[in-house]
Design a protein around this motif. Structure first.
Motif, PDB file in Angstrom:
ATOM      1  N   ARG A   1       0.444  -1.368   0.322  1.00 30.02           N
ATOM      2  CA  ARG A   1       0.023   0.280  -0.399  1.00 30.02           C
ATOM      3  C   ARG A   1       0.627   1.579  -0.474  1.00 30.02           C
ATOM      4  N   ILE A   2       0.726   1.876  -1.159  1.00 30.26           N
ATOM      5  CA  ILE A   2       1.534   3.070  -0.752  1.00 30.26           C
ATOM      6  C   ILE A   2       0.764   4.822  -0.709  1.00 30.26           C
ATOM      7  N   SER A   3       0.602   5.350  -0.174  1.00 29.49           N
ATOM      8  CA  SER A   3       0.374   7.245   0.088  1.00 29.49           C
ATOM      9  C   SER A   3       1.030   7.784  -0.161  1.00 29.49           C
ATOM     10  N   ILE A   4       0.596   8.903  -1.317  1.00 28.56           N
ATOM     11  CA  ILE A   4       1.386   9.492  -1.980  1.00 28.56           C
ATOM     12  C   ILE A   4       0.733  10.688  -1.431  1.00 28.56           C
ATOM     13  N   GLY A   5       2.016  12.087  -1.142  1.00 30.91           N
ATOM     14  CA  GLY A   5       1.158  13.454  -0.249  1.00 30.91           C
ATOM     15  C   GLY A   5       1.349  13.912  -1.443  1.00 30.91           C
ATOM     16  N   MET A   6       0.147  14.636  -2.204  1.00 34.84           N
ATOM     17  CA  MET A   6      -0.860  15.139  -3.743  1.00 34.84           C
ATOM     18  C   MET A   6      -0.839  16.540  -2.573  1.00 34.84           C
ATOM     19  N   GLN A   7      -1.652  16.476  -1.941  1.00 30.40           N
ATOM     20  CA  GLN A   7      -1.685  18.216  -0.501  1.00 30.40           C
ATOM     21  C   GLN A   7      -2.694  18.991  -1.710  1.00 30.40           C
ATOM     22  N   SER A   8      -2.227  19.136  -3.053  1.00 26.44           N
ATOM     23  CA  SER A   8      -2.496  20.209  -4.034  1.00 26.44           C
ATOM     24  C   SER A   8      -2.771  19.773  -4.989  1.00 26.44           C
ATOM     25  N   ALA A   9      -3.350  20.355  -6.265  1.00 28.48           N
ATOM     26  CA  ALA A   9      -3.284  20.374  -7.325  1.00 28.48           C
ATOM     27  C   ALA A   9      -2.703  21.572  -8.187  1.00 28.48           C
ATOM     28  N   ASN A  10      -2.777  22.856  -7.098  1.00 24.14           N
ATOM     29  CA  ASN A  10      -2.210  24.457  -7.408  1.00 24.14           C
ATOM     30  C   ASN A  10      -1.359  24.792  -6.844  1.00 24.14           C
ATOM     31  N   ALA A  11      -0.384  25.432  -7.844  1.00 29.53           N
ATOM     32  CA  ALA A  11       0.827  25.844  -7.950  1.00 29.53           C
ATOM     33  C   ALA A  11       1.579  26.940  -6.796  1.00 29.53           C
ATOM     34  N   HIS A  12       0.101  27.785  -6.511  1.00 35.81           N
ATOM     35  CA  HIS A  12       0.423  28.546  -5.763  1.00 35.81           C
ATOM     36  C   HIS A  12       0.008  28.507  -4.219  1.00 35.81           C
ATOM     37  N   GLU A  13      -0.650  27.396  -4.582  1.00 36.59           N
ATOM     38  CA  GLU A  13      -0.455  26.625  -2.831  1.00 36.59           C
ATOM     39  C   GLU A  13       0.471  25.613  -2.669  1.00 36.59           C
ATOM     40  N   LEU A  14       0.984  24.627  -3.191  1.00 37.73           N
ATOM     41  CA  LEU A  14       2.124  24.082  -3.326  1.00 37.73           C
ATOM     42  C   LEU A  14       3.362  24.583  -2.939  1.00 37.73           C
ATOM     43  N   ARG A  15       3.399  25.783  -3.723  1.00 35.45           N
ATOM     44  CA  ARG A  15       4.882  27.337  -2.694  1.00 35.45           C
ATOM     45  C   ARG A  15       4.176  27.425  -1.771  1.00 35.45           C
ATOM     46  N   LEU A  16       2.666  27.801  -1.351  1.00 37.75           N
ATOM     47  CA  LEU A  16       3.127  28.295   0.047  1.00 37.75           C
ATOM     48  C   LEU A  16       3.472  26.901   0.921  1.00 37.75           C
ATOM     49  N   PHE A  17       2.911  25.721   0.427  1.00 36.42           N
ATOM     50  CA  PHE A  17       2.843  24.086   1.469  1.00 36.42           C
ATOM     51  C   PHE A  17       4.858  24.353   1.283  1.00 36.42           C
ATOM     52  N   ASN A  18       5.853  24.518   0.414  1.00 34.00           N
ATOM     53  CA  ASN A  18       7.435  24.482   0.388  1.00 34.00           C
ATOM     54  C   ASN A  18       7.190  22.799   0.395  1.00 34.00           C
ATOM     55  N   ARG A  19       6.061  22.472  -0.698  1.00 30.66           N
ATOM     56  CA  ARG A  19       6.349  20.789  -1.345  1.00 30.66           C
ATOM     57  C   ARG A  19       7.043  21.062  -2.763  1.00 30.66           C
ATOM     58  N   ARG A  20       7.976  20.027  -2.931  1.00 31.58           N
ATOM     59  CA  ARG A  20       9.389  20.125  -3.639  1.00 31.58           C
ATOM     60  C   ARG A  20       8.428  19.715  -5.261  1.00 31.58           C
ATOM     61  N   HIS A  21       6.724  19.089  -5.180  1.00 32.42           N
ATOM     62  CA  HIS A  21       6.278  18.300  -6.241  1.00 32.42           C
ATOM     63  C   HIS A  21       5.403  19.002  -7.422  1.00 32.42           C
ATOM     64  N   ASP A  22       5.154  18.718  -8.438  1.00 35.09           N
ATOM     65  CA  ASP A  22       3.904  19.989  -9.312  1.00 35.09           C
ATOM     66  C   ASP A  22       3.154  18.830  -9.641  1.00 35.09           C
ATOM     67  N   ASN A  23       2.004  19.052  -9.890  1.00 37.56           N
ATOM     68  CA  ASN A  23       0.747  18.041  -9.887  1.00 37.56           C
ATOM     69  C   ASN A  23       1.192  17.226 -11.087  1.00 37.56           C
ATOM     70  N   ASP A  24       2.665  17.313 -11.613  1.00 37.22           N
ATOM     71  CA  ASP A  24       3.277  16.390 -13.066  1.00 37.22           C
ATOM     72  C   ASP A  24       3.455  15.323 -11.812  1.00 37.22           C
TER      73      ASP A  24
END
Length: 393
Positions: A120-143
């Motif tokens: 079983r795998i759990s992937i931390g997507m958190q958001s599909a929106n670039a501005h939210e991912l930047r706010l969260f300091n996430r390293r990934h994008d939706n792709d």
């Protein structure tokens, strides 16, 4: 290896991250990559210690969380799994989960983990929106999320979870709809939706206090939750817990162990556990954790189960404590709630004999429903669950 005890869950905390998310208050550290190999050695020693204290316990679920468990290599996990198999008796259908950052994983990495034993795998997507991912300091994008899902499916993972967050600063309903649609397009088997909470000591909390970002809007967050509930239901997902939805047969068995207030071991720095009437936590510092486990005297007397030399805090529970925990956790389960027969068998008293007036009062207000089999929250009760929970403490 013959099982000698009832099945339990095992949580393993991997405390390392490449970057720290702005909302995160978990026990995680950046810049400690040089400690990873030593940490794995110490973790193996902790696993072996529990195996000596109580050999061959039957295990139904194992969950590797963090932090970022995908920081570890397949070689690390091969050694960890060998220690787990030597120390525990795995159920044949044991659920073994791993949290991953979508920026870290490839088909080759995930295929290796699948062959080691993860299912079983759990992937931390958190958001599909670039501005939210930047706010969260996430390293990934939706792709990157789409690539990670594709790689996981190709590697043989038939049980896949995606996480999303809502109630975020600056987040609009349109942003939320976009994230939900992007997530549904990827067809996960399980979905976890978490409302942002402002945790003490996090950059996000500091920014809100200083007015750099707006405070989360609770009313908008409630609307987002309602919208998601409708969308997920229409897409064939069944809500089985306040924050979790699944396709049939893909409920998270590990988290069900928590919500049913059943025993689980916590291994690794900052992990929490509950077993043998004791809630405990492991010391936070990876350095102290490593030093303590690697300096063990093999001839020293073993501690009482479930304690190990790295356990930092211990709370011996009364029956009242366990009853309260069982109610608060069980009421989070949407369909199951708190089964009355199981409650009577565990505590020797019926729920309505214990809290009858309170539960009948909540039922009259449309927040609780009960029959001969179970007590559970209503749809309205889910929205006001904190009110119910506070009254039961």
């Amino acid at each position: 290896m013959k099982p000698t005890h009832n099945p339990l869950a095992v949580y393993v905390h991997i405390p390392f991250c490449h970057v720290k998310c702005t909302y995160c208050a978990f026990n995680t550290y950046i810049g400690l990559d040089a400690l990873v190999d030593s940490f794995v050695e110490a973790l193996i020693e902790e696993i072996k210690y529990i195996g000596r204290v109580r050999p061959s316990q039957r295990v139904g679920t194992i969950f590797f969380g963090g932090g970022t468990p995908s920081v570890l290599t397949p070689a690390h996990y091969t050694r960890i799994f060998a220690a787990l198999h030597d120390s525990f008796a795995f159920d044949g259908d044991a659920e073994i989960s791993l949290e991953v950052n979508p920026a870290d994983v490839s088909y080759g990495y995930l295929r290796a983990l699948r062959e080691i034993g993860f299912n079983r795998i759990s992937i931390g997507m958190q958001s599909a929106n670039a501005h939210e991912l930047r706010l969260f300091n996430r390293r990934h994008d939706n792709d990157a999320v789409a690539r990670a899902v594709s790689a996981a499916r190709g590697a043989g993972f038939g049980n896949l979870n995606l996480d999303l967050m809502y109630g975020n600063p600056h987040q609009t309903m349109g942003d939320w709809e976009n994230s939900l649609q992007a997530m549904l397009t990827l067809k996960p088997d399980h979905v976890s939706l978490y409302a942002l909470t402002l945790e003490e000591g996090t950059p996000m909390q500091d920014w809100v206090e200083k007015g750099r970002v707006p405070e989360p809007d609770d009313d908008l967050a409630a609307d987002m939750y309602d919208f998601a509930t409708a969308q997920l239901g229409a897409a064939g997902y069944v809500q089985y817990e306040i924050s979790n939805w699944a396709k049939a047969g893909h409920e998270c068995a590990h988290n069900l162990q928590y919500w049913r207030n059943m025993p689980y071991l916590g291994l690794g720095p900052g992990a929490h556990g509950f077993a043998n009437g004791v809630r405990y936590s492991v010391l936070l510092s990876p350095q102290r954790y490593i030093k303590t486990m690697m300096a063990l005297d093999g001839n020293a007397a073993l501690l009482d189960y479930p304690l190990t030399p790295v356990v930092d805090q211990v709370n011996v529970l009364t029956q009242k404590d366990e009853i309260t925990d069982t109610l608060l956790m069980g009421l989070r389960l949407i369909g199951e709630g708190v089964p009355r027969q199981a409650f009577r068998e565990r505590f020797g008293i019926d729920l309505l004999d214990l809290h009858g007036d309170l539960l009948r009062g909540f039922a009259a207000r449309g927040l609780i429903a009960f029959d001969d089999e179970r007590v559970k929250l209503t749809d309205q009760g889910r929205l006001l669950s904190n009110l119910v929970f506070r009254a039961l403490v």
